[in-house]
Design a protein around this motif. Structure first.
Motif, mmCIF file in Angstrom:
data_model
loop_
_atom_site.group_PDB
_atom_site.id
_atom_site.type_symbol
_atom_site.label_atom_id
_atom_site.label_comp_id
_atom_site.label_asym_id
_atom_site.label_seq_id
_atom_site.Cartn_x
_atom_site.Cartn_y
_atom_site.Cartn_z
ATOM 1 N N LEU A 71 0.822 -1.210 0.000
ATOM 2 C CA LEU A 71 0.000 0.000 0.000
ATOM 3 C C LEU A 71 0.856 1.259 0.000
ATOM 4 N N THR A 72 1.896 1.259 0.821
ATOM 5 C CA THR A 72 2.770 2.435 0.893
ATOM 6 C C THR A 72 3.521 2.648 -0.421
ATOM 7 N N SER A 73 4.078 1.577 -0.973
ATOM 8 C CA SER A 73 4.831 1.716 -2.228
ATOM 9 C C SER A 73 3.914 2.116 -3.375
ATOM 10 N N ALA A 74 2.671 1.623 -3.395
ATOM 11 C CA ALA A 74 1.737 2.003 -4.451
ATOM 12 C C ALA A 74 1.427 3.499 -4.389
ATOM 13 N N LEU A 75 1.207 4.017 -3.186
ATOM 14 C CA LEU A 75 0.926 5.449 -3.045
ATOM 15 C C LEU A 75 2.144 6.295 -3.429
ATOM 16 N N ILE A 76 3.330 5.860 -3.008
ATOM 17 C CA ILE A 76 4.550 6.589 -3.387
ATOM 18 C C ILE A 76 4.750 6.543 -4.891
ATOM 19 N N SER A 77 4.504 5.377 -5.491
ATOM 20 C CA SER A 77 4.683 5.216 -6.933
ATOM 21 C C SER A 77 3.708 6.087 -7.715
ATOM 22 N N VAL A 78 2.431 6.073 -7.312
ATOM 23 C CA VAL A 78 1.423 6.905 -7.989
ATOM 24 C C VAL A 78 1.768 8.382 -7.833
ATOM 25 N N LEU A 79 2.126 8.789 -6.611
ATOM 26 C CA LEU A 79 2.484 10.189 -6.381
ATOM 27 C C LEU A 79 3.683 10.596 -7.235
ATOM 28 N N THR A 80 4.688 9.730 -7.302
ATOM 29 C CA THR A 80 5.897 10.040 -8.067
ATOM 30 C C THR A 80 5.601 10.185 -9.549
ATOM 31 N N ILE A 81 4.822 9.271 -10.107
ATOM 32 C CA ILE A 81 4.573 9.342 -11.554
ATOM 33 C C ILE A 81 3.683 10.532 -11.902
ATOM 34 N N LEU A 82 2.751 10.891 -11.023
ATOM 35 C CA LEU A 82 1.913 12.051 -11.304
ATOM 36 C C LEU A 82 2.723 13.344 -11.246
ATOM 37 N N VAL A 83 3.614 13.444 -10.262
ATOM 38 C CA VAL A 83 4.479 14.623 -10.170
ATOM 39 C C VAL A 83 5.423 14.686 -11.369
ATOM 40 N N CYS A 84 6.008 13.551 -11.739
ATOM 41 C CA CYS A 84 6.921 13.512 -12.888
ATOM 42 C C CYS A 84 6.195 13.850 -14.183
ATOM 43 N N ASP A 85 4.957 13.375 -14.327
ATOM 44 C CA ASP A 85 4.197 13.690 -15.540
ATOM 45 C C ASP A 85 3.874 15.171 -15.601
ATOM 46 N N LEU A 86 3.545 15.753 -14.468
ATOM 47 C CA LEU A 86 3.283 17.191 -14.432
ATOM 48 C C LEU A 86 4.526 17.976 -14.835
ATOM 49 N N LEU A 87 5.692 17.543 -14.334
ATOM 50 C CA LEU A 87 6.951 18.193 -14.713
ATOM 51 C C LEU A 87 7.270 17.948 -16.189
ATOM 52 N N ALA A 88 6.981 16.741 -16.681
ATOM 53 C CA ALA A 88 7.316 16.384 -18.066
ATOM 54 C C ALA A 88 6.584 17.253 -19.074
ATOM 55 N N ARG A 89 5.371 17.678 -18.736
ATOM 56 C CA ARG A 89 4.629 18.521 -19.696
ATOM 57 C C ARG A 89 4.659 19.996 -19.334
ATOM 58 N N SER A 90 5.470 20.348 -18.305
ATOM 59 C CA SER A 90 5.565 21.748 -17.905
ATOM 60 C C SER A 90 6.955 22.334 -18.103
ATOM 61 N N ILE A 91 7.993 21.517 -17.919
ATOM 62 C CA ILE A 91 9.367 22.026 -17.960
ATOM 63 C C ILE A 91 9.692 22.684 -19.300
ATOM 64 N N ALA A 92 9.345 22.016 -20.400
ATOM 65 C CA ALA A 92 9.674 22.524 -21.736
ATOM 66 C C ALA A 92 8.411 22.696 -22.575
ATOM 67 N N ALA A 93 7.305 23.090 -21.931
ATOM 68 C CA ALA A 93 6.026 23.255 -22.635
ATOM 69 C C ALA A 93 6.207 24.150 -23.866
ATOM 70 N N PRO A 94 5.560 23.814 -24.994
ATOM 71 C CA PRO A 94 4.553 22.748 -25.171
ATOM 72 C C PRO A 94 5.137 21.356 -25.483
ATOM 73 N N ILE A 95 6.462 21.190 -25.403
ATOM 74 C CA ILE A 95 7.064 19.877 -25.639
ATOM 75 C C ILE A 95 6.759 18.962 -24.453
ATOM 76 N N ASP A 96 6.379 17.738 -24.767
ATOM 77 C CA ASP A 96 6.066 16.746 -23.742
ATOM 78 C C ASP A 96 7.277 15.832 -23.576
ATOM 79 N N LEU A 97 8.037 16.030 -22.507
ATOM 80 C CA LEU A 97 9.246 15.225 -22.282
ATOM 81 C C LEU A 97 8.875 13.790 -21.907
ATOM 82 N N PRO A 98 9.698 12.818 -22.300
ATOM 83 C CA PRO A 98 9.463 11.447 -21.833
ATOM 84 C C PRO A 98 9.558 11.375 -20.319
ATOM 85 N N ILE A 99 8.557 10.785 -19.699
ATOM 86 C CA ILE A 99 8.513 10.713 -18.247
ATOM 87 C C ILE A 99 9.603 9.791 -17.697
ATOM 88 N N GLY A 100 10.047 8.837 -18.536
ATOM 89 C CA GLY A 100 11.110 7.933 -18.124
ATOM 90 C C GLY A 100 12.411 8.647 -17.808
#
Length: 332
Positions: free
Chosen positions: A282-311
């Motif tokens: 449960l803890t790792s799932a919440l950390i994983s979901v939180l991490t990918i959502l934050v990374c996705d937000l950064l991926a489409r914001s850092i170099a907008a409108p370019i969508d960086l690979p989240i990997g």
């Protein structure tokens, strides 16, 4: 490190995940306030067609896919580490994610649509095959050391990525060439179909892993002790293999290879709550979901409108974690 009580940690993580969900629905090329997001969700007829389309056709599928990936990689990594008794076990690091991605590309070569059920099933088949090869290397003859298993997995991953690259670049197929971004991990190609298939598979797989958790706790005592306590270890390993393959496929088939997310989330969760599987899952799932959502937000914001690979972003987080684990292992 002092352990944190799950009854305190889990609600806090859940609250951060809710905030990340709201941020992902509101922030982007088309900005929406939180109140506008709530209005779109509760009363879409009152909002403009553009806002409604952005939320329901783009951001919600992307959000659901991200949640599915977070759940899947946390569950798969936890189960891999317990089954193989190796804290370095990670789907991306040990080649399973690359095998799943290769299965998707093979499906495209055969004429199936990206994101369809056929692509999912081929990706699952390739993942199972890769995991069997990894297990042969890990358990064949004498159990391999953690470092040797890591090398086997890296070699398998490199082989599968090489095949993927050859297929994706040598064939005259525009859809295959468009997979370059996907191969590095991205939520940009999410559709309602892809999101729901991935989410359904991730929930089913995670629920079964949750049910297996008490038996996996006994397996931590050693295989002989687990058998003495009534655990059918061969059956447990077979079910684990299938669930790991299902969860890895759910994570990869819609978004590509997102490196180190599982390793990062499970390592942090294990340090916070210990090795017992249900709190760890449960803890790792919440950390994983939180991490990918934050990374996705950064991926489409850092170099907008370019969508960086989240990997790229998850690798920046996860690689130092791997270095820390290897350094600690070397000092033990």
């Amino acid at each position: 490190m002092t352990k944190v009580k799950p009854k305190i940690l889990i609600p806090a993580l859940f609250g951060f995940v809710i905030l990340a969900i709201l941020a992902n629905l509101s922030i982007g090329a088309y900005q929406l306030s939180i109140s506008e997001v709530v209005s779109v969700l509760t009363n879409p007829e009152s909002m403009s067609p553009i806002a409604t389309s952005v939320v329901f056709d783009i951001r919600i599928p992307r959000l659901i896919l991200g949640i599915a990936i977070g759940i899947s990689l946390a569950g798969a990594t936890t189960l891999m580490q317990s089954s193989m008794r190796n804290v370095l076990a990670d789907p991306a690091l040990l080649g399973l994610a690359a095998a799943s991605a290769l299965g998707v590309v093979v499906a495209l070569v055969l004429g199936f649509d990206f994101g369809g059920v056929a692509a999912f099933l081929l990706a699952l088949l390739f993942t199972v095959a890769a995991f069997l090869l990894l297990l042969v290397g890990h358990f064949g003859g004498k159990r391999a050391s953690a470092q040797n298993t890591l090398l086997i997995g890296v070699a398998l991953g490199a082989f599968f990525l090489g095949l993927l690259g050859v297929l994706a670049t040598s064939l005259d197929n525009p859809q295959l060439r468009a997979m370059t971004l996907w191969s590095f991990g991205t939520l940009a190609l999410a559709t309602q179909t892809i999101a729901m298939v991935a989410f359904t598979a991730s929930v089913i797989g995670f629920a079964i892993v949750w049910a297996l958790a008490p038996k996996m706790d006994l397996l931590l005592l050693g295989e002989r002790m687990a058998r003495t306590l009534g655990v059918e270890t061969r059956k447990l390993r077979l079910v684990s293999l299938l669930m790991i393959s299902l969860l890895v496929t759910a994570a990869v088939y819609g978004a590509g290879v997102i490196a180190f997310l599982g390793l990062f989330s499970v390592t942090v969760a294990r340090a916070l709550v210990g090795p017992r599987h249900r709190p760890l899952l449960l803890t790792s799932a919440l950390i994983s979901v939180l991490t990918i959502l934050v990374c996705d937000l950064l991926a489409r914001s850092i170099a907008a409108p370019i969508d960086l690979p989240i990997g790229f972003l998850t690798s920046l987080i996860g690689a130092p974690v791997l270095i820390f684990i290897l350094a600690r292992t070397a000092n033990d």
